[in-house]
Write a protein that holds these residues in place. Structure first.
Motif, PDB file in Angstrom:
ATOM      1  N   ILE A   1      -2.870  13.925   1.158  1.00 38.40           N
ATOM      2  CA  ILE A   1      -2.879  12.518   0.785  1.00 38.40           C
ATOM      3  C   ILE A   1      -4.294  11.944   0.703  1.00 38.40           C
ATOM      4  O   ILE A   1      -4.633  11.224  -0.222  1.00 38.40           O
ATOM      5  CB  ILE A   1      -1.997  11.702   1.763  1.00 38.40           C
ATOM      6  N   GLU A   2      -5.140  12.306   1.670  1.00 35.97           N
ATOM      7  CA  GLU A   2      -6.489  11.715   1.646  1.00 35.97           C
ATOM      8  C   GLU A   2      -7.334  12.254   0.492  1.00 35.97           C
ATOM      9  O   GLU A   2      -8.399  11.730   0.208  1.00 35.97           O
ATOM     10  CB  GLU A   2      -7.196  11.877   3.001  1.00 35.97           C
ATOM     11  N   GLU A   3      -6.842  13.292  -0.170  1.00 35.13           N
ATOM     12  CA  GLU A   3      -7.578  13.816  -1.326  1.00 35.13           C
ATOM     13  C   GLU A   3      -7.163  13.119  -2.622  1.00 35.13           C
ATOM     14  O   GLU A   3      -7.692  13.431  -3.687  1.00 35.13           O
ATOM     15  CB  GLU A   3      -7.300  15.318  -1.498  1.00 35.13           C
ATOM     16  N   LEU A   4      -6.181  12.231  -2.546  1.00 33.48           N
ATOM     17  CA  LEU A   4      -5.700  11.549  -3.747  1.00 33.48           C
ATOM     18  C   LEU A   4      -6.412  10.206  -3.917  1.00 33.48           C
ATOM     19  O   LEU A   4      -6.749   9.554  -2.933  1.00 33.48           O
ATOM     20  CB  LEU A   4      -4.187  11.299  -3.635  1.00 33.48           C
ATOM     21  N   SER A   5      -6.601   9.802  -5.150  1.00 31.76           N
ATOM     22  CA  SER A   5      -7.176   8.483  -5.403  1.00 31.76           C
ATOM     23  C   SER A   5      -6.122   7.427  -5.081  1.00 31.76           C
ATOM     24  O   SER A   5      -4.942   7.741  -4.931  1.00 31.76           O
ATOM     25  CB  SER A   5      -7.603   8.371  -6.865  1.00 31.76           C
TER      26      SER A   5
ATOM     27  N   ASP B   1       1.979  16.940   2.164  1.00 33.05           N
ATOM     28  CA  ASP B   1       1.241  16.861   0.901  1.00 33.05           C
ATOM     29  C   ASP B   1       2.037  16.010  -0.100  1.00 33.05           C
ATOM     30  O   ASP B   1       3.106  15.480   0.228  1.00 33.05           O
ATOM     31  CB  ASP B   1       0.890  18.260   0.357  1.00 33.05           C
ATOM     32  N   ALA B   2       1.486  15.870  -1.318  1.00 28.34           N
ATOM     33  CA  ALA B   2       2.096  14.970  -2.300  1.00 28.34           C
ATOM     34  C   ALA B   2       3.563  15.332  -2.554  1.00 28.34           C
ATOM     35  O   ALA B   2       4.441  14.472  -2.520  1.00 28.34           O
ATOM     36  CB  ALA B   2       1.294  15.002  -3.597  1.00 28.34           C
ATOM     37  N   THR B   3       3.818  16.614  -2.805  1.00 27.22           N
ATOM     38  CA  THR B   3       5.187  17.030  -3.103  1.00 27.22           C
ATOM     39  C   THR B   3       6.117  16.793  -1.920  1.00 27.22           C
ATOM     40  O   THR B   3       7.228  16.285  -2.084  1.00 27.22           O
ATOM     41  CB  THR B   3       5.217  18.534  -3.464  1.00 27.22           C
ATOM     42  N   GLU B   4       5.647  17.156  -0.728  1.00 27.54           N
ATOM     43  CA  GLU B   4       6.493  17.002   0.463  1.00 27.54           C
ATOM     44  C   GLU B   4       6.829  15.543   0.736  1.00 27.54           C
ATOM     45  O   GLU B   4       7.929  15.228   1.193  1.00 27.54           O
ATOM     46  CB  GLU B   4       5.775  17.593   1.684  1.00 27.54           C
ATOM     47  N   ASN B   5       5.862  14.651   0.430  1.00 27.56           N
ATOM     48  CA  ASN B   5       6.116  13.230   0.631  1.00 27.56           C
ATOM     49  C   ASN B   5       7.294  12.744  -0.200  1.00 27.56           C
ATOM     50  O   ASN B   5       7.971  11.795   0.176  1.00 27.56           O
ATOM     51  CB  ASN B   5       4.864  12.419   0.272  1.00 27.56           C
ATOM     52  N   ILE B   6       7.509  13.384  -1.341  1.00 25.71           N
ATOM     53  CA  ILE B   6       8.633  12.996  -2.199  1.00 25.71           C
ATOM     54  C   ILE B   6       9.893  13.762  -1.796  1.00 25.71           C
ATOM     55  O   ILE B   6      10.971  13.193  -1.671  1.00 25.71           O
ATOM     56  CB  ILE B   6       8.295  13.285  -3.683  1.00 25.71           C
ATOM     57  N   ALA B   7       9.718  15.062  -1.544  1.00 26.18           N
ATOM     58  CA  ALA B   7      10.876  15.913  -1.256  1.00 26.18           C
ATOM     59  C   ALA B   7      11.544  15.546   0.060  1.00 26.18           C
ATOM     60  O   ALA B   7      12.725  15.848   0.272  1.00 26.18           O
ATOM     61  CB  ALA B   7      10.451  17.385  -1.233  1.00 26.18           C
ATOM     62  N   ILE B   8      10.819  14.868   0.936  1.00 28.82           N
ATOM     63  CA  ILE B   8      11.400  14.525   2.249  1.00 28.82           C
ATOM     64  C   ILE B   8      12.659  13.666   2.078  1.00 28.82           C
ATOM     65  O   ILE B   8      13.603  13.774   2.862  1.00 28.82           O
ATOM     66  CB  ILE B   8      10.355  13.823   3.160  1.00 28.82           C
ATOM     67  N   LEU B   9      12.698  12.847   1.022  1.00 29.39           N
ATOM     68  CA  LEU B   9      13.864  11.975   0.873  1.00 29.39           C
ATOM     69  C   LEU B   9      15.154  12.715   0.615  1.00 29.39           C
ATOM     70  O   LEU B   9      16.125  12.542   1.361  1.00 29.39           O
ATOM     71  CB  LEU B   9      13.590  10.881  -0.144  1.00 29.39           C
ATOM     72  N   PRO B  10      15.192  13.568  -0.433  1.00 27.23           N
ATOM     73  CA  PRO B  10      16.431  14.348  -0.595  1.00 27.23           C
ATOM     74  C   PRO B  10      16.726  15.235   0.614  1.00 27.23           C
ATOM     75  O   PRO B  10      17.890  15.431   0.969  1.00 27.23           O
ATOM     76  CB  PRO B  10      16.186  15.192  -1.848  1.00 27.23           C
TER      77      PRO B  10
ATOM     78  N   ARG C   1       0.871  -1.170   0.000  1.00 28.29           N
ATOM     79  CA  ARG C   1       0.000   0.000   0.000  1.00 28.29           C
ATOM     80  C   ARG C   1       0.908   1.220   0.000  1.00 28.29           C
ATOM     81  O   ARG C   1       2.084   1.114   0.332  1.00 28.29           O
ATOM     82  CB  ARG C   1      -0.895  -0.034   1.230  1.00 28.29           C
ATOM     83  N   PRO C   2       0.378   2.392  -0.401  1.00 28.56           N
ATOM     84  CA  PRO C   2       1.276   3.539  -0.576  1.00 28.56           C
ATOM     85  C   PRO C   2       1.992   3.992   0.697  1.00 28.56           C
ATOM     86  O   PRO C   2       3.150   4.367   0.637  1.00 28.56           O
ATOM     87  CB  PRO C   2       0.336   4.638  -1.074  1.00 28.56           C
ATOM     88  N   TYR C   3       1.317   3.929   1.858  1.00 29.31           N
ATOM     89  CA  TYR C   3       1.923   4.370   3.117  1.00 29.31           C
ATOM     90  C   TYR C   3       2.617   5.713   3.000  1.00 29.31           C
ATOM     91  O   TYR C   3       3.803   5.847   3.307  1.00 29.31           O
ATOM     92  CB  TYR C   3       2.914   3.339   3.648  1.00 29.31           C
ATOM     93  N   LEU C   4       1.863   6.687   2.540  1.00 30.31           N
ATOM     94  CA  LEU C   4       2.422   8.032   2.485  1.00 30.31           C
ATOM     95  C   LEU C   4       2.244   8.672   3.852  1.00 30.31           C
ATOM     96  O   LEU C   4       1.479   8.186   4.684  1.00 30.31           O
ATOM     97  CB  LEU C   4       1.705   8.833   1.395  1.00 30.31           C
ATOM     98  N   ILE C   5       2.978   9.742   4.073  1.00 33.74           N
ATOM     99  CA  ILE C   5       2.899  10.404   5.372  1.00 33.74           C
ATOM    100  C   ILE C   5       1.728  11.392   5.326  1.00 33.74           C
ATOM    101  O   ILE C   5       1.759  12.344   4.552  1.00 33.74           O
ATOM    102  CB  ILE C   5       4.226  11.134   5.670  1.00 33.74           C
ATOM    103  N   PRO C   6       0.692  11.174   6.145  1.00 31.82           N
ATOM    104  CA  PRO C   6      -0.559  11.915   5.980  1.00 31.82           C
ATOM    105  C   PRO C   6      -0.468  13.410   6.281  1.00 31.82           C
ATOM    106  O   PRO C   6      -1.261  14.180   5.773  1.00 31.82           O
ATOM    107  CB  PRO C   6      -1.519  11.232   6.951  1.00 31.82           C
ATOM    108  N   PHE C   7       0.515  13.817   7.085  1.00 31.06           N
ATOM    109  CA  PHE C   7       0.571  15.244   7.395  1.00 31.06           C
ATOM    110  C   PHE C   7       1.465  16.007   6.412  1.00 31.06           C
ATOM    111  O   PHE C   7       1.713  17.192   6.590  1.00 31.06           O
ATOM    112  CB  PHE C   7       0.978  15.508   8.848  1.00 31.06           C
TER     113      PHE C   7
END
Ligand SMILES: Nc1ncnc2c1ncn2[C@@H]1O[C@H](COP(=O)(O)OP(=O)(O)OP(=O)(O)O)[C@@H](O)[C@H]1O
Ligand SMILES: [Mg+2]
Lengths: 96, 205
Positions: free
Chosen positions: B150-154, B110-119, B102-108
Motif C-alpha cells: 500500500i505505501e508503494e501506491l500513489s 497488498d493491493a490485490t489482497e485488500n480487495i480479495a479480503i471482502l469475498p 481517505r483510502p484506509y487500506l489495510i497496510p499489511f
C-alpha cells in the motif's frame, strides 16, 4: 494501540470483519513480535556475552522460563489491544 | 434477499432522527429527516459543517444507530425504529460498499489482497476471491500494481484500490461516505464510470 491501528481496525469492522478474526490477528501479531524480540535477545546473549568480562550463568531452563515469560507478557498485552479493538466503533473509520 | 421493487425509490428515508448522547449534552443531529432517491439517480448531499451529512450517511450505511424513523433500501426495510438485521456487519459486508474520505487500506495486505479480503470474509474461496479482485484491478486500470504494498501506491492508486474494495462483493448500494478532497480530477470519473458500468450490467451472485 495507536490511533492509526485503531482506525485500521475500525475499517476492518466496517467492511465486515468479525471480532474473532480481528482478535486473532492482534494475538498473532503480538506473539510474533514477542518471538522476534526473544530470538534477537537470545542471539545477542550467545554472541556478545563472551565479550563481557563478567558472566551470568544462563541454564537452558532459564532460557525456557524467559520464553514463557515473554509469551505471557505478549498475550497479556494483546488482551489489552483486543479490548481496545473490540470497543472501537466502526464509524470512527470515516471521520468528518 | 428480495429483489428491488421497481416502484419503490432505491433509498427511502422517513422521519429519521438521531440524537447523540443524552441529558444536558445531547445533540439532536437529525430530526425527522426524510429523503427519496430513485434508482440510478446521482445525488450529492450538501450542507454547512455540522448539518449532519455524515450522520445521515452513517445511518444509511448501518454504521451508526439512528434514534428513530425508518430506512428502506430498494424495498428492504433496514431500520424501522430498530434494526431489522441482527448482523449488521454481514449486512455491510454483503450489500453496502463504502468509499471513505481517505483510502484506509489495510497496510499489511497488498493491493490485490485488500480487495480479495471482502469475498473471502463472505466465505468465498481463495481462487474466486482473487479472480474478482483481478477483474476489478483491470476495471480500475491498476492491474499493473496488483502486488504492490500500500505505501508503494500513489494517493490516487490507493483510492482506486479502495473503490475496487467497495465494489468487490457486488454491493447493492455504494456510499462514498464523504467528499474525497485528495482526489485528482480524473478520480471521481473513475468512480462514476465504475458505478455506471456496474449499474448497466451488474454481475449477479
Ligand atoms: N459521535 C458524536 N457524538 C456527539 N455528537 C456528535 C457525534 N458525531 C456528530 N455529532 C454532532 O452531530 C452534528 C452533526 O455532525 P455531522 O458530523 O453529521 O455533520 P456534517 O454535516 O458531516 O459536518 P461536516 O461538514 O463538518 O463534516 C454536529 O453538531 C456534531 O457535533
Ligand atoms: Mg461530515
Amino acid at each position: 494501540m495507536t490511533q492509526t491501528k485503531l482506525k485500521e481496525i475500525a475499517v476492518l469492522k466496517l467492511i465486515g470483519t468479525p471480532d474473532r478474526l480481528i482478535a486473532r490477528m492482534i494475538l498473532i501479531e503480538a506473539v510474533g513480535l514477542g518471538l522476534i524480540g526473544f530470538l534477537t535477545g537470545k542471539l545477542a546473549v550467545s554472541y556478545w556475552a563472551p565479550l563481557f568480562p563478567k558472566h551470568v550463568v544462563m541454564l537452558p531452563e532459564d532460557t525456557l522460563r524467559a520464553l514463557a515469560i515473554t509469551l505471557v507478557i505478549c498475550i497479556l498485552a494483546s488482551v489489552a489491544g483486543i479490548r481496545a479493538a473490540l470497543w472501537v466503533p466502526p464509524g470512527s473509520a470515516i471521520g468528518g | 434477499m428480495p429483489r428491488a421493487n421497481v416502484n419503490e425509490p432505491a433509498i427511502l428515508v422517513e422521519n429519521l432522527s438521531k440524537t447523540y448522547g443524552r441529558g444536558d449534552t445531547a445533540v439532536q443531529a437529525l430530526k425527522n429527516a426524510s429523503l427519496q432517491v430513485a434508482a440510478g439517480e446521482v445525488v450529492g448531499l450538501l450542507g454547512p459543517s455540522g448539518s449532519s451529512k455524515t450522520t445521515l450517511l452513517q445511518c444509511l450505511g448501518a454504521i451508526t444507530d439512528p434514534s428513530g424513523g425508518r430506512i428502506r433500501l430498494g424495498g428492504q426495510t433496514l431500520y424501522d425504529n430498530g434494526w431489522q438485521y441482527s448482523n449488521r456487519r454481514a449486512l455491510r459486508r454483503d450489500q453496502i460498499g463504502f468509499i471513505f474520505q481517505r483510502p484506509y487500506l489495510i497496510p499489511f495486505l497488498d493491493a490485490t489482497e485488500n480487495i480479495a479480503i471482502l469475498p473471502m470474509l463472505q466465505g468465498q474461496g481463495r481462487k474466486q476471491s482473487y479472480a474478482r479482485a483481478n477483474e476489478l484491478l483491470d476495471t480500475l486500470d491498476i492491474r499493473h500494481r496488483a502486488s504492490a504494498r500500500i505505501e508503494e501506491l500513489s494517493g490516487e492508486e490507493q483510492q482506486r484500490v479502495a473503490i475496487a474494495r467497495a465494489l468487490a462483493n457486488h454491493p447493492r448500494w455504494c456510499w462514498p461516505t464523504n467528499r474525497p478532497p485528495r482526489w485528482t480530477a480524473s478520480a471521481p470519473w473513475t468512480l462514476c464510470g465504475c458505478c455506471m458500468k456496474w449499474r448497466n450490467g451488474p454481475t449477479q451472485r
